[in-house]
Design a protein around this motif. Structure first.
Motif, PDB file in Angstrom:
ATOM      1  N   LEU A  42      28.433 115.298 -61.849  1.00 15.53           N
ATOM      2  CA  LEU A  42      28.214 113.922 -62.272  1.00 15.53           C
ATOM      3  C   LEU A  42      28.617 113.008 -61.128  1.00 15.53           C
ATOM      4  O   LEU A  42      29.637 113.219 -60.480  1.00 15.53           O
ATOM      5  CB  LEU A  42      29.077 113.603 -63.499  1.00 15.53           C
ATOM      6  N   SER A  43      27.802 112.005 -60.877  1.00 17.36           N
ATOM      7  CA  SER A  43      28.127 110.981 -59.901  1.00 17.36           C
ATOM      8  C   SER A  43      27.924 109.638 -60.585  1.00 17.36           C
ATOM      9  O   SER A  43      26.959 109.461 -61.329  1.00 17.36           O
ATOM     10  CB  SER A  43      27.206 111.096 -58.681  1.00 17.36           C
ATOM     11  N   GLY A  44      28.851 108.721 -60.351  1.00 12.49           N
ATOM     12  CA  GLY A  44      28.732 107.437 -61.021  1.00 12.49           C
ATOM     13  C   GLY A  44      29.506 106.342 -60.328  1.00 12.49           C
ATOM     14  O   GLY A  44      30.223 106.581 -59.351  1.00 12.49           O
ATOM     15  N   ALA A  45      29.349 105.135 -60.858  1.00 10.65           N
ATOM     16  CA  ALA A  45      29.988 103.973 -60.246  1.00 10.65           C
ATOM     17  C   ALA A  45      29.837 102.747 -61.121  1.00 10.65           C
ATOM     18  O   ALA A  45      29.033 102.722 -62.052  1.00 10.65           O
ATOM     19  CB  ALA A  45      29.361 103.688 -58.887  1.00 10.65           C
ATOM     20  N   GLN A  46      30.619 101.732 -60.761  1.00  7.46           N
ATOM     21  CA  GLN A  46      30.377 100.383 -61.263  1.00  7.46           C
ATOM     22  C   GLN A  46      29.350  99.763 -60.335  1.00  7.46           C
ATOM     23  O   GLN A  46      29.443  99.897 -59.113  1.00  7.46           O
ATOM     24  CB  GLN A  46      31.669  99.562 -61.230  1.00  7.46           C
ATOM     25  N   ARG A  47      28.360  99.092 -60.907  1.00  7.49           N
ATOM     26  CA  ARG A  47      27.356  98.417 -60.080  1.00  7.49           C
ATOM     27  C   ARG A  47      27.783  96.988 -59.795  1.00  7.49           C
ATOM     28  O   ARG A  47      28.465  96.355 -60.610  1.00  7.49           O
ATOM     29  CB  ARG A  47      26.000  98.399 -60.787  1.00  7.49           C
ATOM     30  N   ILE A  48      27.349  96.493 -58.670  1.00  3.99           N
ATOM     31  CA  ILE A  48      27.583  95.088 -58.344  1.00  3.99           C
ATOM     32  C   ILE A  48      26.765  94.245 -59.309  1.00  3.99           C
ATOM     33  O   ILE A  48      25.576  94.495 -59.516  1.00  3.99           O
ATOM     34  CB  ILE A  48      27.174  94.775 -56.887  1.00  3.99           C
ATOM     35  N   HIS A  49      27.394  93.227 -59.909  1.00  3.90           N
ATOM     36  CA  HIS A  49      26.674  92.364 -60.854  1.00  3.90           C
ATOM     37  C   HIS A  49      26.625  90.911 -60.380  1.00  3.90           C
ATOM     38  O   HIS A  49      26.106  90.051 -61.086  1.00  3.90           O
ATOM     39  CB  HIS A  49      27.320  92.446 -62.236  1.00  3.90           C
ATOM     40  N   VAL A  50      27.140  90.636 -59.196  1.00 10.10           N
ATOM     41  CA  VAL A  50      27.139  89.290 -58.626  1.00 10.10           C
ATOM     42  C   VAL A  50      25.971  89.201 -57.640  1.00 10.10           C
ATOM     43  O   VAL A  50      25.966  89.906 -56.623  1.00 10.10           O
ATOM     44  CB  VAL A  50      28.482  88.999 -57.911  1.00 10.10           C
TER      45      VAL A  50
ATOM     46  N   ARG B  18      28.173 105.452 -50.313  1.00  9.52           N
ATOM     47  CA  ARG B  18      27.585 105.183 -51.622  1.00  9.52           C
ATOM     48  C   ARG B  18      26.418 104.196 -51.481  1.00  9.52           C
ATOM     49  O   ARG B  18      26.302 103.489 -50.492  1.00  9.52           O
ATOM     50  CB  ARG B  18      28.637 104.598 -52.568  1.00  9.52           C
ATOM     51  N   PRO B  19      25.545 104.126 -52.502  1.00  8.65           N
ATOM     52  CA  PRO B  19      24.412 103.194 -52.432  1.00  8.65           C
ATOM     53  C   PRO B  19      24.871 101.741 -52.298  1.00  8.65           C
ATOM     54  O   PRO B  19      25.983 101.379 -52.691  1.00  8.65           O
ATOM     55  CB  PRO B  19      23.696 103.411 -53.772  1.00  8.65           C
ATOM     56  N   PHE B  20      23.972 100.902 -51.776  1.00  7.48           N
ATOM     57  CA  PHE B  20      24.314  99.507 -51.490  1.00  7.48           C
ATOM     58  C   PHE B  20      24.765  98.732 -52.717  1.00  7.48           C
ATOM     59  O   PHE B  20      25.533  97.780 -52.616  1.00  7.48           O
ATOM     60  CB  PHE B  20      23.121  98.782 -50.832  1.00  7.48           C
ATOM     61  N   TYR B  21      24.292  99.116 -53.896  1.00  7.85           N
ATOM     62  CA  TYR B  21      24.601  98.364 -55.122  1.00  7.85           C
ATOM     63  C   TYR B  21      25.931  98.778 -55.761  1.00  7.85           C
ATOM     64  O   TYR B  21      26.275  98.310 -56.839  1.00  7.85           O
ATOM     65  CB  TYR B  21      23.463  98.502 -56.141  1.00  7.85           C
ATOM     66  N   THR B  22      26.689  99.668 -55.101  1.00  8.29           N
ATOM     67  CA  THR B  22      27.975 100.116 -55.644  1.00  8.29           C
ATOM     68  C   THR B  22      29.040  99.053 -55.420  1.00  8.29           C
ATOM     69  O   THR B  22      29.175  98.515 -54.322  1.00  8.29           O
ATOM     70  CB  THR B  22      28.403 101.440 -54.975  1.00  8.29           C
ATOM     71  N   MET B  23      29.815  98.776 -56.453  1.00  6.35           N
ATOM     72  CA  MET B  23      30.845  97.740 -56.386  1.00  6.35           C
ATOM     73  C   MET B  23      31.969  98.142 -55.432  1.00  6.35           C
ATOM     74  O   MET B  23      32.550  99.219 -55.584  1.00  6.35           O
ATOM     75  CB  MET B  23      31.425  97.499 -57.785  1.00  6.35           C
ATOM     76  N   PRO B  24      32.278  97.269 -54.459  1.00  4.75           N
ATOM     77  CA  PRO B  24      33.436  97.539 -53.604  1.00  4.75           C
ATOM     78  C   PRO B  24      34.730  97.501 -54.422  1.00  4.75           C
ATOM     79  O   PRO B  24      34.827  96.795 -55.424  1.00  4.75           O
ATOM     80  CB  PRO B  24      33.401  96.400 -52.580  1.00  4.75           C
ATOM     81  N   CYS B  25      35.712  98.244 -53.980  1.00  7.19           N
ATOM     82  CA  CYS B  25      37.023  98.254 -54.625  1.00  7.19           C
ATOM     83  C   CYS B  25      37.724  96.927 -54.325  1.00  7.19           C
ATOM     84  O   CYS B  25      37.790  96.519 -53.163  1.00  7.19           O
ATOM     85  CB  CYS B  25      37.841  99.422 -54.084  1.00  7.19           C
ATOM     86  N   PRO B  26      38.258  96.241 -55.328  1.00  6.05           N
ATOM     87  CA  PRO B  26      38.898  94.945 -55.078  1.00  6.05           C
ATOM     88  C   PRO B  26      40.183  95.058 -54.249  1.00  6.05           C
ATOM     89  O   PRO B  26      40.548  94.109 -53.552  1.00  6.05           O
ATOM     90  CB  PRO B  26      39.194  94.394 -56.473  1.00  6.05           C
ATOM     91  N   GLU B  27      40.848  96.214 -54.281  1.00  6.86           N
ATOM     92  CA  GLU B  27      42.089  96.378 -53.518  1.00  6.86           C
ATOM     93  C   GLU B  27      41.851  96.793 -52.072  1.00  6.86           C
ATOM     94  O   GLU B  27      42.704  96.590 -51.218  1.00  6.86           O
ATOM     95  CB  GLU B  27      43.007  97.427 -54.177  1.00  6.86           C
ATOM     96  N   ASN B  28      40.691  97.425 -51.789  1.00  2.04           N
ATOM     97  CA  ASN B  28      40.391  97.898 -50.442  1.00  2.04           C
ATOM     98  C   ASN B  28      38.882  97.848 -50.242  1.00  2.04           C
ATOM     99  O   ASN B  28      38.161  98.698 -50.764  1.00  2.04           O
ATOM    100  CB  ASN B  28      40.920  99.321 -50.249  1.00  2.04           C
ATOM    101  N   PRO B  29      38.381  96.880 -49.473  1.00  2.00           N
ATOM    102  CA  PRO B  29      36.929  96.722 -49.326  1.00  2.00           C
ATOM    103  C   PRO B  29      36.230  97.885 -48.614  1.00  2.00           C
ATOM    104  O   PRO B  29      35.015  97.948 -48.613  1.00  2.00           O
ATOM    105  CB  PRO B  29      36.790  95.424 -48.530  1.00  2.00           C
ATOM    106  N   LYS B  30      36.976  98.819 -48.030  1.00  2.00           N
ATOM    107  CA  LYS B  30      36.359 100.000 -47.426  1.00  2.00           C
ATOM    108  C   LYS B  30      36.051 101.066 -48.479  1.00  2.00           C
ATOM    109  O   LYS B  30      35.344 102.027 -48.202  1.00  2.00           O
ATOM    110  CB  LYS B  30      37.289 100.613 -46.370  1.00  2.00           C
ATOM    111  N   LEU B  31      36.602 100.879 -49.687  1.00  2.00           N
ATOM    112  CA  LEU B  31      36.398 101.842 -50.767  1.00  2.00           C
ATOM    113  C   LEU B  31      35.487 101.256 -51.836  1.00  2.00           C
ATOM    114  O   LEU B  31      35.170 100.071 -51.819  1.00  2.00           O
ATOM    115  CB  LEU B  31      37.744 102.237 -51.384  1.00  2.00           C
ATOM    116  N   SER B  32      35.093 102.086 -52.780  1.00  2.38           N
ATOM    117  CA  SER B  32      34.187 101.645 -53.841  1.00  2.38           C
ATOM    118  C   SER B  32      34.719 102.074 -55.201  1.00  2.38           C
ATOM    119  O   SER B  32      35.518 102.996 -55.306  1.00  2.38           O
ATOM    120  CB  SER B  32      32.796 102.253 -53.628  1.00  2.38           C
ATOM    121  N   ASN B  33      34.234 101.388 -56.226  1.00  2.00           N
ATOM    122  CA  ASN B  33      34.537 101.772 -57.612  1.00  2.00           C
ATOM    123  C   ASN B  33      33.525 102.833 -58.035  1.00  2.00           C
ATOM    124  O   ASN B  33      32.643 102.592 -58.854  1.00  2.00           O
ATOM    125  CB  ASN B  33      34.471 100.558 -58.531  1.00  2.00           C
ATOM    126  N   SER B  34      33.650 104.003 -57.414  1.00  2.00           N
ATOM    127  CA  SER B  34      32.716 105.090 -57.702  1.00  2.00           C
ATOM    128  C   SER B  34      33.479 106.398 -57.832  1.00  2.00           C
ATOM    129  O   SER B  34      34.636 106.501 -57.415  1.00  2.00           O
ATOM    130  CB  SER B  34      31.658 105.197 -56.607  1.00  2.00           C
TER     131      SER B  34
END
Length: 199
Positions: free
Chosen positions: A124-132, A97-113
Motif C-alpha cells: 500500500l502506498s498513500g499520502a495526504q494530498r495538497i488541497h491549497v 513522491r508525486p507533486f501533489y503530495t502534501m509537504p510535512c509541516p515540520e520539515n519541508p524536505k519530507l512529506s505526509n506520505s
C-alpha cells in the motif's frame, strides 16, 4: 494510518479465524510461515528505516528512494528486531513522491506520505494530498508540469474539494505475501502477462 492498520489487522485476524482449512490446503502446495503482525502495527519513519539499513551495512541516504532490494532487506531487519512481517513507514522524502503530495509541516524536505509492507514488500502506498491551489501550482512548477495541463484538477480545490488523503492497496500483493506465494500470478484470478491476455 490507524484506520489502515486496524483494517489490515481485522483482515489478517479474519483470514486466520475463518479460513483455517483453506490456509492448510494452500500450505500443502506452497509451504509458508504464518504472517507475524503486532497490535498496534509497527510504525517507523522513513529516516528510522534508513538508519536501520545503515546499521546493517546498507548504503541508504535519508533522502533517496528505497530500492526493491533495500525494501526487502528492511523487511528482514524489522522482522528480526521487532518480530513482525507487517509494518509501515511514514514521512517519506518529498522528492520521491508525486507533486501533489502534501509537504510535512515540520520539515519541508519530507512529506505526509506512507507505505505499508508485508515481508519487506510494499502492499500500500498513500499520502495526504495538497488541497491549497497555490501550493499545488508551486509544486507543479517545481516538477516542470504545465499548469494548463492540470487546470481542472487545481480548480477542483478552488470550487469545494475538501482536504483529503488515502492509499491504494494492492490486494493481489497482500494475498501473495500473506500466503508466501512464489509469484503474484498465483494470487490473481486472471493473471496477465505478455503471453497471456485471455481470459
Amino acid at each position: 494510518l490507524a484506520v489502515f492498520s486496524d483494517l489490515f489487522i481485522a483482515i489478517f485476524d479474519g483470514i486466520n479465524e475463518r479460513c483455517k482449512s483453506e490456509l492448510e490446503r494452500v500450505r500443502e502446495q506452497h509451504p509458508f510461515e504464518d504472517l507475524k503482525y503486532l497490535r498496534p502495527t509497527l510504525k517507523i519513519t522513513y529516516a528510522e528505516g534508513c538508519k536501520l539499513l545503515r546499521q546493517a551495512g546498507v548504503d541508504q541516504d535519508d533522502y533517496e528512494d528505497l530500492s526493491t532490494i533495500n525494501e526487502k532487506k528492511l523487511g528482514d531487519i524489522v522482522k528480526e528486531k521487532y518480530g513482525t512481517d507487517f509494518f509501515f513507514m511514514d514521512k517519506y522524502p518529498l522528492s520521491v513522491r508525486p507533486f501533489y503530495t502534501m509537504p510535512c509541516p515540520e520539515n519541508p524536505k519530507l512529506s505526509n506520505s506512507f507505505d505499508f509492507f508485508i515481508r519487506g514488500q510494499e502492499i500500500l502506498s498513500g499520502a495526504q494530498r495538497i488541497h491549497v491551489p497555490a501550493l499545488i501550482e508551486e509544486r507543479a512548477k517545481a516538477w516542470d508540469i504545465p499548469l494548463e495541463d492540470i487546470k481542472s484538477y487545481v480548480d477542483s480545490f478552488r470550487h469545494g474539494a475538501v482536504p483529503h488523503g488515502g492509499g491504494g492497496i494492492g490486494l493481489e500483493r497482500v494475498v501473495m505475501l500473506f500466503l508466501g506465494l512464489p509469484n503474484i500470478r498465483k494470487s490473481a484470478w486472471f493473471p496477465r502477462d505478455p503471453k497471456r491476455i485471455s481470459p
